[in-house]
Design an enzyme around this catalytic site. Structure first.
Site, short mmCIF file in Angstrom:
data_model
loop_
_atom_site.label_atom_id
_atom_site.label_comp_id
_atom_site.label_asym_id
_atom_site.label_seq_id
_atom_site.Cartn_x
_atom_site.Cartn_y
_atom_site.Cartn_z
N ASP A 15 0.94 -1.27 -0.09
CA ASP A 15 0.01 -0.07 -0.01
C ASP A 15 0.84 1.36 -0.15
O ASP A 15 1.84 1.36 0.66
CB ASP A 15 -0.87 -0.20 1.18
CG ASP A 15 -1.89 1.13 1.10
OD1 ASP A 15 -3.15 0.87 1.09
OD2 ASP A 15 -1.65 2.21 1.77
N ASN A 52 -3.34 12.96 -3.72
CA ASN A 52 -4.44 13.67 -4.30
C ASN A 52 -4.93 14.91 -3.55
O ASN A 52 -5.46 15.75 -4.42
CB ASN A 52 -5.69 12.42 -3.88
CG ASN A 52 -5.52 11.28 -4.89
OD1 ASN A 52 -4.96 11.26 -5.94
ND2 ASN A 52 -6.12 10.25 -4.28
N ASP A 89 -3.80 9.68 -10.41
CA ASP A 89 -3.90 8.50 -11.07
C ASP A 89 -2.47 8.01 -11.88
O ASP A 89 -2.28 6.83 -12.29
CB ASP A 89 -4.85 8.80 -12.10
CG ASP A 89 -6.46 8.91 -11.58
OD1 ASP A 89 -6.53 8.29 -10.45
OD2 ASP A 89 -7.23 9.27 -12.30
N GLU A 116 -4.87 2.67 -3.59
CA GLU A 116 -3.57 2.50 -3.59
C GLU A 116 -2.90 1.16 -3.20
O GLU A 116 -1.77 1.12 -2.95
CB GLU A 116 -2.79 3.50 -3.03
CG GLU A 116 -3.06 3.65 -1.27
CD GLU A 116 -4.29 4.41 -1.04
OE1 GLU A 116 -4.40 5.03 0.26
OE2 GLU A 116 -5.27 4.67 -1.90
#
Length: 470
Positions: free
Chosen positions: A198, A206, A215, A241
């Site tokens: 992760d 973000n 992205d 993620e």
């Protein structure tokens, strides 16, 4: 002597035989077939020289395809994957004969075939033969259309099993294939490992640079990680993620090495716009007959330990090397209190049952004493599961159906373990480990604690009503 008799029988039999080896793609689907053995009757019937076929694949011999190709593929897949026999008839235009082919499995990747000339069965009047030939040609056209349709279906299937953003396999694909991989590992007694990782502080990406940049980071991460694994390993984007790598045939040691390589590569890589980013990794090797739920939970738990340990780390499952991951005596913990008197009382009884099993194990008791004790504990667990499910229905627990399914899965698995132990295929420690760690303690700590807020809330309301009545 027997071997020579069999060789001569195979070679000189008036019935045509052949033997083939299936060749698999990365997803475990057979796509080509090698000629291993064939006899003289095969050569006579099909008018093909064995020297032109042996140790060659179908596509090497017939690069443009062959008559009955689609039927052949379907039946061979049934024989290799599903271990079932089947037959079909095909008209070989090259020799002007109808041939009946019986395909049957030999072992894992080997298949056998028996051929019969059934032309006489198709020897109808000329008008009927003409209609059949016309139908055959129409079928050929239909097969061509079918191939085009299959190509389009493959595209649609890719859309269903591939993550649109990264192009990696998605959770849907993992759900489809993981049971097959686990069954294969159990059947062949091969290791099977999982890496979950992760991205650290990805929300900040973000929040600061926006989702389009986020992205691109996910796509770059997918490409980097995918470039560092090799077949038959496959990388899946679980969502957000979080990624998982399934590694058939790989031990915990190799999985740890791969995870560390990916960790270091991500740490050193400079992403466009955002710069450097790290990831935390959890690694676990699946135990034989272990459920996917348990295996995934161990990997996920290791990954969260890596997060808690400071991030940018690789952690392995804590109980990976322990056959019996429990102390000599298990003590009841306050956090196991559900707030429901019946559930808590039965849980305490099950913990004592676990301690009894541990005592039998450590005392190296005879098998005659062990199995009655195991059966008694399993009967108690079954009764507890039934009572617990009834209580969850009465309290209105919204995830009741999923919890009941977990009960069913655990019971199915423990009886499979028991059967394997009685057959001599499983060690006593492994049987006790599953009962103590997964069926009793692990289930209380992981699955049962999910409904505690509901049972505790119900208990609180009952006390409030009782106080109000005075």
């Amino acid at each position: 002597m027997k071997e020579r008799c069999f060789q001569e029988f195979f070679k000189k039999s008036p019935i045509a035989y052949s033997c083939h080896r299936a060749i698999f793609d990365n997803e475990g689907i057979p796509y080509d077939y090698e000629y291993l053995l064939l006899n003289e009757a095969f050569e006579d019937l099909l008018k093909i020289q064995g020297t032109d076929l042996i140790n060659k694949t179908f596509y090497q011999v017939f690069p443009e395809g062959w008559e009955g190709e689609e039927q052949w593929k379907e039946l061979v897949q049934n024989a290799v994957v599903d271990y079932t026999s089947a037959q079909f008839d095909i008209y070989r235009e090259s020799i002007q004969k109808w041939i009946r082919v019986l395909v049957f499995p030999l072992c894992y990747e080997l298949i056998g075939c028996i051929y019969h000339d059934v032309t006489t069965e198709y020897a109808l009047n000329k008008e009927t033969q003409k209609l059949e030939m016309e139908l055959f040609r129409n079928n050929r056209s239909l097969l061509e259309l079918t191939k085009k349709l299959e190509k389009k279906n493959r595209i649609l299937n890719d859309l269903a099993i591939k993550d649109e953003l990264t192009g990696l396999y998605n959770r849907h694909f993992l759900d489809q294939w993981i049971e097959k991989e686990m069954s294969r590992a159990d059947r062949d007694h091969q290791p099977l490992s999982m890496i979950i990782f992760d991205l650290d502080h990805f929300k900040r990406v973000n929040d600061v640079w926006g989702h389009p940049v986020g992205d691109e980071v996910l796509k770059e991460t997918a490409n980097l990680a995918n470039s560092l694994i090799c077949d038959p390993d496959f990388l899946v984007r679980l969502g957000g993620e979080e990624f998982v790598i399934i590694m058939p045939g790989s031990s915990i040691q190799r999985a740890l090495a791969v995870a560390e390589t990916i960790r270091q590569t991500l740490e050193k890589y400079k992403y466009p716009i955002i710069g450097h980013l790290t990831a935390s990794f959890g690694v676990a090797e699946r135990m034989e007959l272990e459920s996917y739920y348990s295996w995934y939970k161990r990997s996920d738990k290791a990954m969260y330990r890596a997060k808690e340990g400071g991030r940018n780390r690789v952690y392995r499952s804590e109980d990976q090397d322990r056959l019996l991951n429990a102390p000599v005596n298990i003590k009841w913990k306050a956090e196991w209190e559900s707030g429901n008197h019946m559930i808590d009382e039965q849980h305490r009884e099950l913990v004592e049952s676990a301690n009894s099993l541990l005592y039998l194990f450590l005392a190296e008791s005879e098998k005659g004493k062990i199995m009655p004790a195991v059966d008694k504990v399993l009967d108690r667990i079954i009764k507890h599961f039934q009572d617990e499910e009834q209580i969850l229905v009465e309290t209105g627990y919204p995830d009741y159906e999923n919890h009941a399914e977990i009960h069913k899965t655990l019971l199915d698995k423990v009886f499979q373990f028991k059967k394997s132990y009685q057959a001599g295929d499983l060690k006593l420690a492994e049987l006790f480990s599953f009962i103590v760690n997964d069926l009793i303690i692990g289930h209380i700590q992981n699955a049962d604690t999910e409904f505690f807020p509901y049972t505790q809330n119900t208990q609180t309301k009952a006390l409030e009503l009782n106080n109000a009545s005075y």
